[in-house]
Design an enzyme around this catalytic site. Structure first.
Site, PDB file in Angstrom:
ATOM      1  CB  CYS A 114      -0.675  19.196  23.440  1.00 32.93           C
ATOM      2  SG  CYS A 114       0.119  18.111  22.232  1.00 32.93           S
ATOM      3  CB  CYS A 122       7.222  16.452  22.342  1.00 33.82           C
ATOM      4  SG  CYS A 122       5.594  16.632  21.582  1.00 33.82           S
ATOM      5  CD  GLN A 158      -4.886  11.950   8.309  1.00 35.04           C
ATOM      6  OE1 GLN A 158      -4.460  12.789   9.106  1.00 35.04           O
ATOM      7  NE2 GLN A 158      -6.092  12.030   7.779  1.00 35.04           N
ATOM      8  CD  GLU A 160      -4.686  14.445  -4.646  1.00 36.52           C
ATOM      9  OE1 GLU A 160      -4.341  15.496  -5.217  1.00 36.52           O
ATOM     10  OE2 GLU A 160      -4.938  14.391  -3.437  1.00 36.52           O
ATOM     11  CG  ASP A 165      -9.493  22.864 -10.153  1.00 35.83           C
ATOM     12  OD1 ASP A 165      -9.685  22.633  -8.945  1.00 35.83           O
ATOM     13  OD2 ASP A 165      -9.490  24.012 -10.645  1.00 35.83           O
ATOM     14  CG  ASP A 190      -9.157  12.268   3.227  1.00 35.31           C
ATOM     15  OD1 ASP A 190      -9.462  13.100   4.105  1.00 35.31           O
ATOM     16  OD2 ASP A 190      -8.118  11.589   3.269  1.00 35.31           O
ATOM     17  CB  CYS A 201      -8.853  17.656   8.813  1.00 26.87           C
ATOM     18  SG  CYS A 201      -8.626  18.739   7.383  1.00 26.87           S
TER      19      CYS A 201
END
Length: 465
Positions: free
Chosen positions: A110, A186, A296, A346, A372, A395, A421
């Protein structure tokens, strides 16, 4: 080693993220002199202030904001830039706020709490815009998917360490260090996990062999609160203490036991771990998952992301869609519930099995395949077989989906939604798509990791004119 809440695997430095790194991998030199007062010009991609010394050398200043004049101490000097921290804040930015966490500046997480939430969002949009500009792509409007600035994190890994005085510490690592910062509270943890910190610390102080505890993982879902203990060596007396703790706190307890190849043991019945997602006009979806599956950290923002993808794709009956890096079906199942025919792919065969289970329990027709997705030959074959797909969802992990984006030049799919991400690899992959004839239609940055420099970015591409 599969563990609860495991993050996606890290990638090698791409050289595109704008973060300062050690040139050539050489060890930095520590400076002993203080730098002269500086004016902060902008924020680097990692959230540090950027200034230039009188000699023109770039200086990255921890916790400094644009427009501020600061006296700094240089703690690391490198060939092309220096790294510094603030000695004295001479002028203060209007964007500076009081950090909500008492551990700010010590804990390594953070690290943007000194910047207002609105300014954090603006900064992340500018990071995306800058990275795309470096690839020759101009972005106009960048949307924002917003979430709460506190109480949003539903999973965490806490380190455990016994210091030289025999005191057991529980907390997170300091920035760029293996030093453990003892954490009393936290603010970004959900309440169900926040309330466990004090009882956990009290329990650790009573253990006979606390050095045998490597770390503790926490997870909260709508159906369970889970504590997973990384136990290096079994200790019967401490095991009883952990079980008493679990019963008292009403949590599910599991132990990863062993050093090299730990195995998971549940104390009592294994909890039903489920992710809940909603699709407009449909019954709620329930996706089961297991320790080690990717999940997530921010449930409300994840729900908004799923809804945004469905809206962009205008999912409807008969639409054919490929979902690559499908995980447990986070996007596959909601898109199928909205009416599309989904084929999920996947790399992990356990995830393919999980998708099948989740599709069956939600009475959805989703086909699955293990492949793969870094193998160019396999990806080309996949896109050839599914050449009639109307849309594709990506994703990927932090390393991105470069092989797939290159293959889409030869096997275009009309619409591509990319969830990333890492904005640096996203920009790299987007350049492949744009050069192949795709156009950027929508961009949004999501508040998945507020108060940190990390971000989740969503993009919609369309092929042709």
């Amino acid at each position: 080693m599969a563990m609860l809440g495991k993050r996606r695997p890290p990638r090698p430095a791409s050289g595109h993220s704008g973060l300062a790194r050690t040139p050539g991998g050489k060890a930095p030199h520590t400076a002993i002199e203080d730098a002269s007062p500086l004016v902060i010009e902008r924020l680097a991609h990692d959230g540090r202030g950027v200034a230039h010394a009188a000699n023109g050398k770039t200086v990255f200043v921890d916790q400094a904001l644009p427009g501020e004049q600061v006296e700094v101490a240089i703690h690391t000097t490198r060939k092309r830039f220096d790294e510094a921290h603030i000695k004295s804040l001479l002028t203060t930015s209007e964007q500076r706020v009081t950090p909500p966490c008492p551990h700010f500046g010590h804990c390594g997480g953070c690290d943007l709490q000194h910047l207002s939430v609105d300014a954090q969002r603006d900064h992340k949009r500018e990071v995306v815009r800058d990275l795309f500009s470096r690839q020759g792509i101009t972005l106009s409007e960048i949307g924002s998917i917003q979430g709460s600035d506190q109480g949003y994190r539903r999973r965490a890994r806490l380190g455990v360490k016994v210091d030289s005085q025999g005191t057991t510490r529980l907390g997170f690592r300091a920035a760029h260090s293996h030093r453990l910062v003892d954490i009393e509270r936290c603010p970004v943890l959900v309440d169900a996990l926040q309330r466990l910190l004090t009882p956990l610390r009290e329990l650790l102080s009573t253990l006979e062999a606390p050095r045998q505890v490597g770390h503790i993982e926490l997870l909260a879902t709508a159906t369970a609160q889970v504590v997973l203990v990384r136990q290096l060596k079994e200790h019967a007396g401490d095991a009883e203490r952990w079980q008493a703790f679990a019963q008292q706190q009403g949590v599910a307890l599991g132990t990863w036991l062993g050093r090299e190849t730990p195995t998971l043991h549940w104390h009592g019945a294994a909890p039903a771990l489920e992710e809940s997602l909603t699709v407009t006009g449909q019954p709620p979806l329930s996706l089961s998952f297991a320790p080690g599956d990717f999940l997530q950290v921010n449930a409300p923002v994840n729900q908004q992301m799923v809804a945004q993808v469905i809206q962009w794709l205008a999912s409807k009956s008969g639409q054919k869609l490929l979902d690559l890096f499908a995980g447990i079906g986070n996007f596959s199942l909601p898109i199928a519930a909205a009416g599309a025919e989904v084929h999920a792919v996947e790399g992990n065969p356990a995830m393919v099995a999980r998708i099948a289970i989740n599709a069956k329990r939600n009475q959805l027709m989703v086909s699955g395949q293990q492949a793969d997705l870094s193998n160019a030959v396999g990806v080309n074959e996949l896109l050839t077989v599914h050449g009639d797909s109307d849309a594709l969802v990506l994703d990927p992990p932090r390393s991105g989906a470069e092989v797939i984006c290159q293959a889409l030049a030869r096997h275009p799919v009309p619409r591509v939604v990319y969830i990333s991400c890492d904005p640096a690899t996203l920009a790299r992959d987007a350049a492949h798509l744009v050069h192949a004839g795709y156009r950027v239609k929508q961009v949004a940055v999501a508040d998945m990791f507020l108060h940190t420099a990390h971000m989740e970015t969503l993009m919609l591409f369309e092929y042709g004119d």
